[in-house]
Motif scaffolding. Structure first.
Motif, PDB file in Angstrom:
ATOM      1  N   SER A   1      -5.354   7.979   6.262  1.00 25.72           N
ATOM      2  CA  SER A   1      -5.705   6.594   5.951  1.00 25.72           C
ATOM      3  C   SER A   1      -5.918   5.759   7.205  1.00 25.72           C
ATOM      4  O   SER A   1      -6.377   4.617   7.117  1.00 25.72           O
TER       5      SER A   1
ATOM      6  N   ASP B   1      -3.396   4.889   9.122  1.00 27.67           N
ATOM      7  CA  ASP B   1      -2.097   4.297   9.434  1.00 27.67           C
ATOM      8  C   ASP B   1      -1.314   5.195  10.384  1.00 27.67           C
ATOM      9  O   ASP B   1      -1.394   6.428  10.320  1.00 27.67           O
TER      10      ASP B   1
ATOM     11  N   LEU C   1       0.063   5.453  -0.844  1.00 31.15           N
ATOM     12  CA  LEU C   1       0.136   6.375   0.285  1.00 31.15           C
ATOM     13  C   LEU C   1       1.097   7.518  -0.002  1.00 31.15           C
ATOM     14  O   LEU C   1       0.846   8.673   0.371  1.00 31.15           O
TER      15      LEU C   1
ATOM     16  N   ARG D   1       0.810  -1.226   0.000  1.00 30.30           N
ATOM     17  CA  ARG D   1       0.000   0.000   0.000  1.00 30.30           C
ATOM     18  C   ARG D   1       0.840   1.272   0.000  1.00 30.30           C
ATOM     19  O   ARG D   1       0.293   2.370  -0.046  1.00 30.30           O
TER      20      ARG D   1
END
Length: 1158
Positions: free
Chosen positions: A500, A502, A416, A412
């Motif tokens: 996101s 994260d 990002l 990912r």
């Protein structure tokens, strides 16, 4: 923030013992464990007489000298040891049990085992007992990773007790102290050894029995297989009373004393089940068990394999200690499909992943699991390049949270990075049944990490109690999955939450550091030093070397003044080796009369760090050492890091106590790659290798080290240079066409249209003046230009000619040509006019730097190039840290300078001093003399440098900004250059700086969306905010003399009044902008309704659209004049000259776009 798909907290997974029994019973004849022999590294062939594999091609293969054990063997051994263990813990003496001698020296009376066990565990029964929970007995395991270790763990768990790993590499005193802290009931060891795996047998460890005053049980798997155990034990998961913890691991603590973490079985199972659900192991997979038992990650490394079930390969640990690079041979030789490591280890062995070895590993390695340290983006990029087929996981956790609690799948990352600028890979999202929250005072999106859920340990063991972890109670809205979790473990780590969801780790604020993945409390080292009778005080620091290795440095105050520093250092090192693990021994020990103190009386560690020169300043340039003195220099480097008085020419560095940390220091000190030291571990062999012009070819075909004396030389003691010779290239192929454009005849096939041909256009609709004159000048992003001697040096030089054309309508754009660069083109072009020719220079991610056709560099190119004032050399940096000086006419490398980090900053030419200034990821700004080919100065900036510095030639000042949010001012009148001030602007700076030519003020764009203007002495003149982050530098030009143009990720371009910061105009493109704008200084549009002329501004959004805006500078009006949509995203800042736009694109092409009027 809770793990997705988390199960209900009340669910009770089956116990590990039951899970192992089911797995082993399902595949009894499958090989569970292979003890690999050292022959695996020598291109050995699989053993022909292997009966366990049908063919030699089976995976994993067996080699001569290997020992293997099936799941049936493992199950039989576990049942046998569990039976013996249960009898011992219940008070029955066995012949294999070694009893400690009596503490009564006079009578020498032995303590009966039943009495001993009863007395040792009596006080631990009730104090912390809660309903349906009990404190288990603690059993130590004194052995290295082996099949015996795994069987011992499974057997202790089968008996319903808790295991405590005791690493044999620890000093005796530390092991004895842990046995004392834990009040362990028993220690399990082995008196058998498999080649290379157990160098700490019980028959040579009498001290453990005598000084530990604890019974020791001797055990061997071979002798246990097929023995009848008569085991009648219930499964631990079926007991009415559950143990409160199943393992006890001691970690370094901030109090100066190790802390015993009580991990739970449900935490281990939850971690295993999460991994099996997300990234399952299959029967054909092979896992390498190479992690030390002192590191929490070792449990899941073998547990996942044993419970899956698949095959576990255990390499000889003595060989791993001698040569860490042999890991590569085991990865290849046994077709390892899953590998767990700390990032620094991968950074170390990465250069060995070459040739056939790499091809084999690429085919077999499915998953690389990284944890224990921050994973930097540059290292990830190198891993991705070397292992494109391998999935990479970045995990975060600690011993207190069963090793891991969050994860980030690096697949990912590319998406990002399109929205975020990151220097490290995120630690991601919570695992199942884990709850992670950020607790901070200022913002909910940044703070300290608190962890709750099944992963959290039961507490710290303080016999006879379980002490709670450092925690806090959160309100109900933070509860995880409705489980009413109230207590959260306070990790001490800080993080930022991305949109996101994260998390990105920001570091720590205490004195806990990570060295090769091991958590170390600096206070514990200080406490051990202070125990020395000759020391009055001590303080320990950590220093980072080459942005890769963390080294420990001790400052000590003696009780009395003493001489012979080397002897004292050696004595102190030996003192520490008897108390602490080798990983905790400082590389440097420095003597001082006193430690600096703060106003509150505490040690001032910042002042202490500044009071001594960093290791970088003591690096040796071996290229300047006479050949007959080189061996003395090597011996001295060995002596310093090993802290021994004498080192002979034939002493082996690793046999004298060297490890990967000390090897990193010596390699850094000598300016060589660490693999060189592993290959040539004695001073004499290393000297011969360094003096041999072809040593890297004769010794190891995979050792890509140029050991010859560097062609460059170094003046500053703060810098290091290594020259890299590159392959030759053909002459430049760019030339000006008759229409004023730039094209390459050899690349015509790349153009989708026929626009490359020379066109005859009417002066009324053409924006390009075809008249080129004899000039010398260059153009690059943000309207930066440089001029040679034949140029009139005005902003509106005649390289392509000023062009005033009528225009009341709209314009349109079309592609003249495009050239395939082999990979993403994020760099901005450098356009050079020389005589009647025009040249374009640009680099890409494919390691190419071309003049439309050219060469391959040692690293991808993301920064723009520069050209020295005589237009004789092109200067460009690359990801591998090199700054190249290329011959203008043929592209040959005239010289290269090596930094210690990626170079993404465009070099800046300082003509009056014949210098090139260039920043690096290694936090330094370098001044390189491009005539003498040497580095004359290095400025530490405290953060990575993305943008270029700015020079005020009138005041002879240089300004530079870094990602730590500081702008530094440097006076450059004379050497030594003088740092005048440093201003904290409040947020990281990624773009280049710019200077207001009228008053010298410095213009700076911040990643938080602010624009700051500073006076020449550092005070803030004005500060404004845009609607989004800013990643590119400001654009200033005499074509719009009072304005500064700023592009923001909110999709807008802003024009601010340069003196006051007032907004002049704002134009929304609608999509994020990552690059800088460019004003066409060579074109003016004359309107029929106005006596003034308009200017054209080129802006590219990140989604691949090129806009040309028309600006009425008198009325401050702006409108879209033309637009062209390309296929790939654009992160490159364009250059626009006379209606020609040059820009790189992420679809791998660099393009020339032509603008005309409808």
């Amino acid at each position: 923030m809770s793990g997705a798909g988390a199960a209900d907290c009340r669910r009770s997974p089956c116990c590990i013992s039951h899970e192992f029994y089911k797995a082993a019973s399902k595949s009894p004849n499958k090989i569970a464990v292979i003890h690999a022999s050292s022959i695996a590294r020598d291109s050995a062939q699989p053993a022909a007489n292997s009966t366990k594999f049908a063919t030699a091609e089976s995976r994993p293969p067996l080699y001569d000298g290997d020992e293997h054990f099936t799941f049936s063997d493992m199950l039989s051994a576990v049942e046998n040891l569990s039976w013996r263990l249960r009898r011992v813990l219940d008070g029955t003496t066995k012949p294999s049990l070694i009893i400690p001698r009596s503490v009564n020296i006079v009578r020498d009376k032995s303590v009966h085992i039943s009495e001993y066990l009863e007395s040792s565990s009596q006080s631990v029964q009730q104090p912390t007992k809660t309903r349906n929970m009990h404190i288990p007995k603690v059993v130590g395991i004194y052995m290295e990773p082996s099949v015996e270790y795994i069987v011992a763990v499974l057997s202790i768990l089968r008996c319903g007790e808790a295991f405590m790993p005791l690493d044999p590499s620890w000093p005796n005193e530390r092991i004895l102290s842990l046995l004392s802290y834990s009040k362990a009931d028993l220690v399990i060891g082995t008196d058998k050894s498999i080649e290379g795996n157990s160098c700490h047998r019980l028959d040579s460890s009498e001290w453990l029995v005598d000084e530990g005053r604890i019974p020791v049980l001797s055990f061997s798997v071979k002798e246990s297989i097929n023995r009848q155990s008569r085991l009648i034990l219930g499964w631990p998961c079926e007991n009415e009373s559950l143990r409160s913890f199943c393992y006890l691991m001691y970690t370094s603590g901030s109090t100066g004393k190790p802390k015993g973490v009580c991990g739970t079985e449900i935490g281990l199972l939850n971690r295993f089940l999460w991994m099996q659900d997300m990234y399952p192991l299959h029967e054909g997979d092979v896992v390498l068990f190479k992690t030390s038992i002192s590191f929490i990650d070792h449990i899941q490394e073998f547990l996942g394999s044993i419970l899956s079930p698949c095959t576990l390969v255990i390499p000889p640990f003595s060989q791993l200690k001698e040569n860490v690079f042999c890991i590569v041979d085991f990865l290849q030789g046994y077709f390892i499909s899953r590998f767990v490591a700390v990032p620094s280890l991968m950074g170390t062995i990465l250069p060995s992943l070459r040739g056939p070895l790499l091809a084999a590993i690429q085919d077999s390695l499915k998953l690389l699991v990284l944890s224990g340290e921050v994973l930097n983006i540059p290292l990830y990029n190198m891993l991705l390049k070397s292992l494109p087929k391998t999935s990479i996981l970045n995990l975060y956790g600690s011993t207190e949270v069963t090793g891991d609690c969050t994860y980030f799948d690096c697949k990912r990352l590319s998406l990002l990075l399109e929205k975020e600028v990151l220097t490290s890979v995120p630690i991601g999202l919570p695992m199942s049944n884990c709850d992670v929250v950020l607790h901070g005072e200022n913002t909910p999106h940044e703070g300290e990490i608190y962890v709750g859920g099944l992963c959290v340990a039961a507490g710290y063991f303080d016999h006879p109690y379980l002490k709670p972890l450092a925690d806090m109670t959160l309100t109900s809205e933070h509860d995880a999955n409705g489980c009413k979790v109230q207590h959260y473990y306070k990790t001490g780590d800080f993080a930022r939450k991305l949109p996101s969801g994260d998390l990105v780790c920001l570091g720590r604020k205490d004195r806990i550091v990570k060295v090769s993945g091991h958590r170390i409390g600096l206070e514990e080292i200080e406490s051990a030093l202070r125990d020395h009778p000759d020391l009055a005080d001590a303080a320990v620091l950590s220093r980072k070397v080459d942005e890769e290795f963390l080294l420990l440095e001790a400052h000590v105050v003696m009780e009395k003044t003493a001489k012979h520093d080397k002897l004292l250092k050696s004595a102190l090192k030996n003192w520490l080796l008897g108390k602490l693990p080798r990983i905790m021994i400082p590389v440097n020990i420095m003597f001082t009369k006193s430690l600096p103190l703060t106003s509150s009386g505490k040690v001032d560690f910042l002042s202490l760090a500044d009071s001594t020169l960093p290791d970088q300043q003591s690096r040796i340039d071996i290229g300047e050492i006479p050949q007959d003195h080189l061996i003395q220099v090597i011996r001295k480097a060995f002596s310093e890091v090993l802290m021994v008085e004498k080192v002979s020419a034939d002493d082996n560095f690793f046999l004298m106590g060297g490890n990967s940390i000390s090897a990193a220091y010596v390699s850094f000190k000598l300016g060589i790659h660490m693999k060189f030291l592993y290959t040539f571990p004695t001073p004499s062999r290393l000297q011969m290798a360094l003096l041999s012009p072809s040593s890297h070819l004769e010794t190891d075909s995979d050792l890509e080290i140029d050991s010859r004396r560097p062609e460059g030389r170094i003046i500053s003691s703060e810098s290091s240079i290594s020259s890299t010779l590159l392959e030759k290239t053909n002459k430049m192929l760019i030339q000006a066409d008759t229409d004023g454009g730039i094209y390459n005849p050899t690349k015509k096939s790349k153009t989708e249209s026929n626009a490359c041909s020379s066109e005859k256009q009417s002066p009324t609709n053409s924006l390009c003046n075809p008249t080129a004159v004899q000039t010398e000048c260059s153009f690059s992003r943000c309207n930066k230009s440089a001029h040679g001697r034949q140029c009139d040096r005005s902003y509106l030089c005649n390289s392509i000619g000023p062009n005033i054309v009528p225009g009341d309508g709209k314009g349109f754009m079309r592609e003249l040509w495009k050239v395939d660069m082999g990979s993403c083109v994020d760099a901005s072009p450098l356009v050079v006019s020389r005589g009647s020719n025009v040249y374009l220079f640009i680099g890409s991610h494919s390691n190419k730097f071309v003049c439309i056709d050219g060469r391959r560099l040692d690293g991808r190119v993301e920064c723009s190039a520069a050209i020295v004032d005589e237009l004789s050399q092109i200067v460009v940096g690359c990801y591998q840290g090199n700054i190249y000086f290329l011959h203008f006419s043929n592209g040959n490398v005239k010289w290269s300078f090596r930094t210690n980090g990626e170079v993404k900053s465009q070099p800046v030419v300082d003509k009056s001093r014949h210098l090139v200034w260039c920043g690096s990821y290694d936090h330094n700004l370098y001044a390189i003399d491009y005539k003498s080919y040497c580095c004359i100065y290095k400025l530490p900036c405290g953060g990575s440098l993305f943008g270029s510095p700015a020079i005020n030639e009138m005041q002879q000042m240089l300004y530079v900004a870094s990602t730590n949010g500081h702008v530094t001012a440097l006076e450059i009148k004379n050497l030594p250059f003088k740092k005048l001030w440093k201003q904290d602007v409040g947020a990281p700076v990624f773009g280049s700086l710019s200077i207001n030519s009228s008053n010298g003020n410095i213009i700076c764009c911040l990643v938080d969306g602010a624009v700051v203007v500073l006076k020449t002495f550092g005070s803030i003149v004005w500060k404004v905010s845009t609607g989004g982050p800013i990643f590119a530098g400001p654009c200033t030009t005499q074509a719009l003399p009072s304005q500064v143009l700023i592009c923001s990720r909110d999709g807008c371009i802003y024009s601010f009044e340069m003196e006051t910061g007032n907004l002049i105009w704002k134009h929304a493109l609608g999509r994020p902008i990552t690059s800088s704008p460019y004003v066409d200084e060579n074109t003016q549009l004359m309107s029929n309704n106005s006596s003034s002329s308009d200017r054209l501004i080129c802006v590219c959004d990140s989604s691949g659209s090129i806009f040309v805006l028309r600006v009425d500078s008198d009325m401050n009006k702006v409108e879209e004049f033309a637009r062209l949509d390309l296929e790939g995203d654009i992160f490159s800042s364009p250059v626009m000259i006379g209606g020609r736009i040059f820009v790189g694109c992420r679809d791998d092409y660099v393009r020339c776009i032509k603008l005309d009027i409808k």
